[in-house]
Design an enzyme around this catalytic site. Structure first.
Site, short mmCIF file in Angstrom:
data_model
loop_
_atom_site.label_atom_id
_atom_site.label_comp_id
_atom_site.label_asym_id
_atom_site.label_seq_id
_atom_site.Cartn_x
_atom_site.Cartn_y
_atom_site.Cartn_z
N GLU A 1 0.82 -1.22 0.00
CA GLU A 1 0.00 0.00 0.00
C GLU A 1 0.85 1.27 0.00
O GLU A 1 0.54 2.24 -0.69
CB GLU A 1 -0.94 -0.01 1.20
CG GLU A 1 -2.02 -1.09 1.15
CD GLU A 1 -1.53 -2.46 1.60
OE1 GLU A 1 -0.39 -2.56 2.11
OE2 GLU A 1 -2.29 -3.43 1.44
N HIS B 1 -10.65 -4.27 9.46
CA HIS B 1 -11.19 -4.06 8.11
C HIS B 1 -12.50 -3.27 8.27
O HIS B 1 -13.51 -3.58 7.68
CB HIS B 1 -11.48 -5.38 7.41
CG HIS B 1 -10.27 -6.10 6.90
ND1 HIS B 1 -9.24 -6.49 7.71
CD2 HIS B 1 -9.91 -6.48 5.65
CE1 HIS B 1 -8.32 -7.11 6.98
NE2 HIS B 1 -8.69 -7.11 5.73
#
Lengths: 338, 322
Positions: A62, A130
């Site tokens: 990321e 998440h």
């Protein structure tokens, strides 16, 4: 005119922008794998066949791919980066905050970083990592624009506006609002479909939207909370309380003109936020309201937000964590009586 | 590589660049210690050959990314003494209008991003710039400068890996000056040969004497050719040594005396001067004249920078958004 959900509307918006401007490309994890998902929530499904070489599947990196998007943007491209889950933005935040946001200022106004970062948020049965509401971490970063889309119409229009903007724009999306289908469908999804015009349109990145007019209390929300605020308003209307519901939508900058006009009418405001109450967007908006139209308040600002805990997994606790229409309506009743 | 392989004027140009960087840094150090210059400084005395050798191998439309130790890179890429001094004095006439400062020197018209002061932060950026060149079908390359300290950050791995899998035109230039701030490289790496890292990503790495400007030039030229041919990236590890502190008033007590002496004896400017004089067509007087010209340019530049226009309060909130 056609009826679309957010995932479809975003997909169509991305495809139209990529067709319009060859500098636009997508970069992220699992976004163009043949036989794959088209991103975790199907937003880019089918685009890799339509735009060969322009839907770039990255390693699970990321920080790296976000930095690459920043680098490519500075060299004249217009990347749309896809963060699979908003929580992963912590990994990418050095590139977003230290580079994307500051490059223009540090360079004395000579660098442009025209990139889009899309990221889904929301508590959705996935536990603590998440699920977080990430927008709070970016609204205070000068140099970034931050928006949150709660309808398919806004999703497409704001995506297009973001791609055409010369600044880094973060678009927060909610996992329960995508309308993803098949194996990627979300249990507990909320209908966020819209009528989407055939013709090209954009939605400005700095304007809140009044979703329902009312005179007794203003309820501010965004993403899923904009829907829950609207549901609460329906219930309140049956009881004779007319709530004005505003989808804040633009989180940086915040549209105090629209918010202020409403508060000048109602004198009361509730800010609803999915995410811990402490250190959130709602606190910032509350302070902004005091500065912009505090004189119009007839009662203190009320926040309805999550508990100051990590997002829990077990459904009974997750539901308790996330504000809902019942809690919003209760807060409104109390506020209107005060 | 011998000095006879290059024309005299080209070599004197390299010498000029080396001395310009050294003298610029020495003057900046003086101004800083004297208290006339604001901020903090990270300097590159002793490392001049890495910047000059690499930038001499690039075309004017190629790009570099740099770090907090970027004065040398900037001068080597063609930024002017005046715009840099003005920047250091926080003036609006500086290369970043005084909003960047020492750590963020850059000039987009000259192919240099503002310096990235997060040690490995420029590595993914450079990979992304190279991705843009590839998608735009442009023959440009980007040389990404970083120090040995950056190799331990995750951004190194992520950026280098993606450049490798997509064969992007990046020359990763590791200036291995043996220390990450005050920490010696052998305390933080089991394998202190940085160029070995390239093999694990399946591209070419090479360790070069970073205090030999012609060796650096040669390696960078080969790397640039490979990148332009689509067989990049390349990792160049340039072995060098910092003759001054990490920053500010650092007296480098952590550098052992014998190590310092060995490295100082391999000073890139002294060594290159000796090679030039050995050619027979360069004299001590030629080299002295170059230094004198540079000293004058810097002296004049400092005088102008001291009176260059400072920003007004209205400038505080400009340049945030495009």
């Amino acid at each position: 005119m056609k009826r679309q959900g957010i995932a479809e509307a975003l997909r169509e918006g991305i495809a139209e922008e990529m067709t319009r401007d060859e500098r636009v490309f997508c970069i992220g994890e699992d976004i163009g794998v043949p036989g794959g998902w088209g991103g975790a929530f199907t937003v880019t499904l089918g685009l890799s066949e339509k735009f060969p070489g322009r839907i770039i599947d990255t390693p699970i990196a990321e920080l790296g791919f976000t930095g690459m998007a920043v680098g490519a943007a500075m060299m004249g491209m217009r990347p749309i980066a896809d963060m699979q889950y908003g929580d992963f933005l912590f990994l990418a935040s050095d590139q977003l905050i230290n580079n994307a946001a500051k490059m223009r200022y540090m360079s004395g106004g000579t660098v442009k970083v025209p990139m889009v970062m899309r990221a889904p948020i929301g508590a959705t049965g996935r536990g603590s990592q998440h699920a977080q509401s990430m927008e709070r971490y970016f609204i205070g970063v000068p140099g970034l624009k931050v928006v949150a889309v709660s309808t398919a119409y806004d999703a497409k229009g704001m995506l297009k506006a973001a791609v055409r903007d010369d600044n880094p724009v973060m678009i927060f999306e909610h996992k329960l609002l995508y309308g993803s289908k098949g194996a990627r469908a979300e249990p507990g999804a909320v209908d966020a479909t819209s009528d989407i015009p055939e013709e090209d349109y954009v939605v400005p990145l700095d304007k809140a939207a009044v979703r329902r007019e009312g005179t007794h209390v203003t309820i501010l929300g965004w993403l899923l909370m904009a829907h829950f605020a609207a549901a609460a308003a329906e219930q309140l209307a049956k009881e004779g309380i007319e709530a004005e519901v505003i989808d804040v939508r633009s989180l940086s900058p915040i549209d105090y003109e629209t918010i202020g006009a409403s508060i000048r009418k109602t004198g009361r405001v509730i800010i609803v936020e999915e995410g811990p109450k402490t250190g959130g967007v709602a606190g910032e908006i509350a302070a902004g309201i005091m500065e912009h139209c505090g004189d119009a308040l007839m009662a203190s600002v009320v926040r309805v937000a999550s508990a100051d805990v990590p997002v829990p997994f077990t459904p009974i606790l997750e539901n308790a964590y996330r504000p809902d229409a019942v809690r919003i309506a209760e807060a409104a009743r109390r506020l209107v009586q005060s | 590589m011998k000095t006879t392989d290059h024309p005299r004027e080209f070599l004197l140009g390299l010498y000029h660049q080396l001395v310009l960087i050294r003298e610029f840094e020495e003057r900046v150090k003086f101004l800083f210690l004297e208290g006339t210059m604001p901020g903090t400084i990270h300097q590159c005395q002793g490392q001049e050959a890495t910047a000059v050798g690499v930038c001499a191998a690039l075309r004017s439309d190629d790009w570099i990314t740099s770090t907090f130790r970027g004065h040398g890179h900037a001068l080597a890429k063609g930024l002017g003494v005046q715009e840099m001094l003005d920047e250091l004095f926080g003036a609006t006439t500086g290369c970043c209008k005084g909003k960047g400062g020492s750590m963020h020197m850059g000039n987009m018209d000259k192919g240099m991003l503002p310096g990235i002061a997060i040690v490995a932060g420029g590595i993914p950026l450079a990979a992304g710039m190279a991705l843009a060149f590839k998608m735009q079908k442009k023959p440009q390359v980007v040389a990404c400068f970083f120090g040995d300290g950056a190799v331990a950050e995750g951004a190194f791995h992520e950026g280098v890996n993606m450049a490798a899998i997509w064969k992007l035109p990046v020359i990763f230039v590791c200036e291995n000056n043996q220390y990450g701030a005050s920490t010696r490289i052998d305390k933080v790496m089991n394998n202190t040969c940085v160029s070995d890292r390239a093999a694990s990503y399946v591209f070419r790495g090479e360790t070069v004497d970073g205090n030999d400007v012609l060796a650096v030039l040669d390696a960078a030229q080969r790397a640039a050719e490979e990148c332009r041919a689509g067989t990049g990236p390349v990792l160049l590890e340039l072995l060098t040594y910092r003759r001054t502190g990490h920053s500010r008033r650092d007296a480098c007590h952590y550098q052992p005396k014998t190590e310092k002496e060995q490295w100082f004896a391999r000073d890139p400017i002294t060594r290159f001067a000796e090679k030039l004089l050995a050619r027979g067509d360069v004299t001590e007087a030629d080299l002295a004249a170059i230094k004198a010209r540079i000293d004058q340019e810097i002296t004049d530049g400092v005088e102008r920078a001291k009176v260059a226009p400072q920003p007004t309060l209205a400038d505080l909130t400009t340049d945030v958004l495009a």
